[in-house]
Design a protein around this motif. Structure first.
Motif, PDB file in Angstrom:
ATOM      1  N   CYS A 150       4.383  10.680   2.931  1.00  0.00           N
ATOM      2  CA  CYS A 150       3.910   9.556   2.116  1.00  0.00           C
ATOM      3  C   CYS A 150       4.464   8.278   2.716  1.00  0.00           C
ATOM      4  N   VAL A 151       3.619   7.254   2.794  1.00  0.00           N
ATOM      5  CA  VAL A 151       3.985   6.002   3.464  1.00  0.00           C
ATOM      6  C   VAL A 151       3.821   4.812   2.515  1.00  0.00           C
ATOM      7  N   PHE A 152       4.877   4.025   2.417  1.00  0.00           N
ATOM      8  CA  PHE A 152       4.793   2.743   1.711  1.00  0.00           C
ATOM      9  C   PHE A 152       4.727   1.646   2.756  1.00  0.00           C
ATOM     10  N   THR A 169       8.829  -7.015 -10.827  1.00  0.00           N
ATOM     11  CA  THR A 169       8.474  -6.228  -9.646  1.00  0.00           C
ATOM     12  C   THR A 169       7.306  -5.317  -9.997  1.00  0.00           C
ATOM     13  N   PHE A 170       6.914  -4.459  -9.045  1.00  0.00           N
ATOM     14  CA  PHE A 170       5.735  -3.631  -9.250  1.00  0.00           C
ATOM     15  C   PHE A 170       6.016  -2.171  -8.923  1.00  0.00           C
ATOM     16  N   GLN A 171       5.108  -1.324  -9.371  1.00  0.00           N
ATOM     17  CA  GLN A 171       5.193   0.096  -9.077  1.00  0.00           C
ATOM     18  C   GLN A 171       3.788   0.642  -8.848  1.00  0.00           C
ATOM     19  N   MET A 172       3.704   1.722  -8.091  1.00  0.00           N
ATOM     20  CA  MET A 172       2.436   2.393  -7.878  1.00  0.00           C
ATOM     21  C   MET A 172       2.715   3.838  -7.500  1.00  0.00           C
ATOM     22  N   SER A 173       1.692   4.665  -7.592  1.00  0.00           N
ATOM     23  CA  SER A 173       1.867   6.070  -7.249  1.00  0.00           C
ATOM     24  C   SER A 173       0.577   6.620  -6.664  1.00  0.00           C
ATOM     25  N   ASP A 233      -8.312  15.075  -1.638  1.00  0.00           N
ATOM     26  CA  ASP A 233      -7.228  15.736  -2.371  1.00  0.00           C
ATOM     27  C   ASP A 233      -6.105  14.776  -2.724  1.00  0.00           C
ATOM     28  N   VAL A 234      -6.442  13.492  -2.843  1.00  0.00           N
ATOM     29  CA  VAL A 234      -5.455  12.500  -3.278  1.00  0.00           C
ATOM     30  C   VAL A 234      -6.048  11.678  -4.419  1.00  0.00           C
ATOM     31  N   ASP A 235      -5.180  11.195  -5.276  1.00  0.00           N
ATOM     32  CA  ASP A 235      -5.592  10.355  -6.405  1.00  0.00           C
ATOM     33  C   ASP A 235      -4.648   9.157  -6.444  1.00  0.00           C
ATOM     34  N   ASP A 291       0.845  -1.190   0.000  1.00  0.00           N
ATOM     35  CA  ASP A 291       0.000   0.000   0.000  1.00  0.00           C
ATOM     36  C   ASP A 291       0.882   1.243   0.000  1.00  0.00           C
ATOM     37  N   LEU A 292       0.372   2.295  -0.603  1.00  0.00           N
ATOM     38  CA  LEU A 292       1.066   3.579  -0.679  1.00  0.00           C
ATOM     39  C   LEU A 292       0.021   4.663  -0.470  1.00  0.00           C
ATOM     40  N   PHE A 293       0.260   5.566   0.494  1.00  0.00           N
ATOM     41  CA  PHE A 293      -0.751   6.571   0.785  1.00  0.00           C
ATOM     42  C   PHE A 293      -0.115   7.810   1.409  1.00  0.00           C
ATOM     43  N   TRP A 294      -0.848   8.922   1.341  1.00  0.00           N
ATOM     44  CA  TRP A 294      -0.444  10.167   1.962  1.00  0.00           C
ATOM     45  C   TRP A 294      -1.075  10.275   3.345  1.00  0.00           C
ATOM     46  N   ARG A 295      -0.352  10.901   4.282  1.00  0.00           N
ATOM     47  CA  ARG A 295      -0.864  11.148   5.620  1.00  0.00           C
ATOM     48  C   ARG A 295      -0.719  12.635   5.966  1.00  0.00           C
TER      49      ARG A 295
END
Length: 354
Positions: free
Chosen positions: A278-280, A256-260, A243-245, A230-234
């Protein structure tokens, strides 16, 4: 989409591994009217790693993972058999795309149809799921409901197929056997062969990216495995939902993988930037946290913004489009999971003669 056979620790020789869900999927696609594009292509995947690939341009099945050489060492005829299977599928697809075009009263233009079928297995709960999702030109066409053992026709042109397949009791039984036993058995074999790769955990590189000083700030993580992350803003330690997408997890060329995830900063006062990070997250590893700080943001101005164009394997391209397709194939193969559609009974008018 999956009563799987239990995965025995002794059989796999795996100890101290993290419980996870494994999958075996096959993606088939056929095209019509697309210059310089294969008329037929197939990709097999285990846990989102491509294990083999075939297309009508090469005419030969090819392995895509180093550990697949172990499969060939134990079964030297493995790739030859798969090549013959795919050659047969290629001829079937070539005929059937013309048939489907006729059903939609189409005479030309660009057209695609695909099929994605396979199974999943949770090595902790032993839960199994199977799926067969077909479609045409990016829209649902027909799909299997394994729980009710029925077919769902998304288009009127698929209703006749639904009735034919549901009236064939032997085919229904074959489907159930394939998804609950045969496919899972092969999935477990592949997991055993490739466990050193499939059971690993790779941590990502996490960066903050921005095109211009006023644009969105993108938190980008790439190079992680597996894809259960998971990847998210705090803000002030609390996850943000406004205000996040958030983007989807995408595969890289190396498995491997990527996300944004984007953050809208236009309404954030400069003095409040320190409240954001931002937290991974990935199970059993320490969170990777990066603060919202102008000094670490990579932009087109000053710092070079790296090109973030996912290098996606062919099967990922197929999965982005609605998983769809129509295949009728009738060759048995005991050494590789046969397509569950191989034994579909169809009326003669549904399959053009060669």
């Amino acid at each position: 989409m999956k009563a799987f056979l239990a995965l025995c620790v002794v059989f796999l020789g795996i100890t101290d591994t993290v419980a996870m869900s494994h999958s075996l999927k096959y993606f088939y696609t056929a095209s019509s009217g697309i210059p310089n594009f294969p008329e037929f292509a197939s990709v097999g995947m285990v846990d989102n790693f491509p294990i083999d690939h075939y297309d009508s341009n090469t005419g030969r099945a090819q392995i895509k993972q180093d550990w697949m050489t172990k499969v060939i060492a134990d079964d030297p005829q493995y790739m030859d058999r798969n090549t013959q299977v795919y050659l047969g599928d290629q001829q079937t697809f070539k005929a059937n795309i013309e048939m489907v075009k006729q059903r939609f009263n189409q005479t030309g233009g660009v057209h695609l149809y695909h099929s994605m079928y396979g199974c999943e297995w949770d090595d902790e709960t032993d839960e199994v799921n199977g799926y067969d999702q077909d479609g045409y030109d990016g829209e649902d066409f027909i799909s299997l409901d394994l729980k009710t053992e029925t077919w769902i026709a998304a288009k009127s042109q698929a209703v006749i197929m639904k009735h034919i397949w549901e009236s064939n009791k032997a085919y229904i039984a074959q489907n159930k056997y394939y998804y609950t036993q045969y496919c899972p058995e092969w999935l477990k074999k592949y997991v055993n062969y490739g466990r050193s790769s499939l059971m690993r955990k790779d941590l990502p590189s996490v960066s903050l990216l921005q095109k211009t000083p006023s644009s969105l700030v993108t938190c980008h993580a790439t190079g992680f495995y597996p894809d259960r992350a998971d990847l998210f803003w705090r803000k002030d330690g609390e996850e943000l939902h406004e205000d996040v997408d958030k983007g989807e997890i995408l595969p890289n060329h190396d498995g491997t993988f990527q996300m944004s995830v984007d953050l809208k900063i236009s309404s954030i006062a400069a003095e409040d930037w320190k409240k954001y990070d931002c937290v991974f997250q990935m199970s059993d590893v320490k969170d990777d946290i990066i603060k919202l700080d102008k000094s670490v943001i990579r932009t087109n101005e000053g710092n070079s913004l790296p090109m973030i164009i996912p290098i996606v394997v062919a099967v990922a391209v197929l999965s982005v489009i609605t998983v769809v397709g129509f295949i009728v194939y009738k060759k048995k193969n005991d050494k590789r999971p046969p397509s569950p559609v191989e034994n579909r009974e169809v009326q003669e008018e549904m399959l053009p003669k060669a």
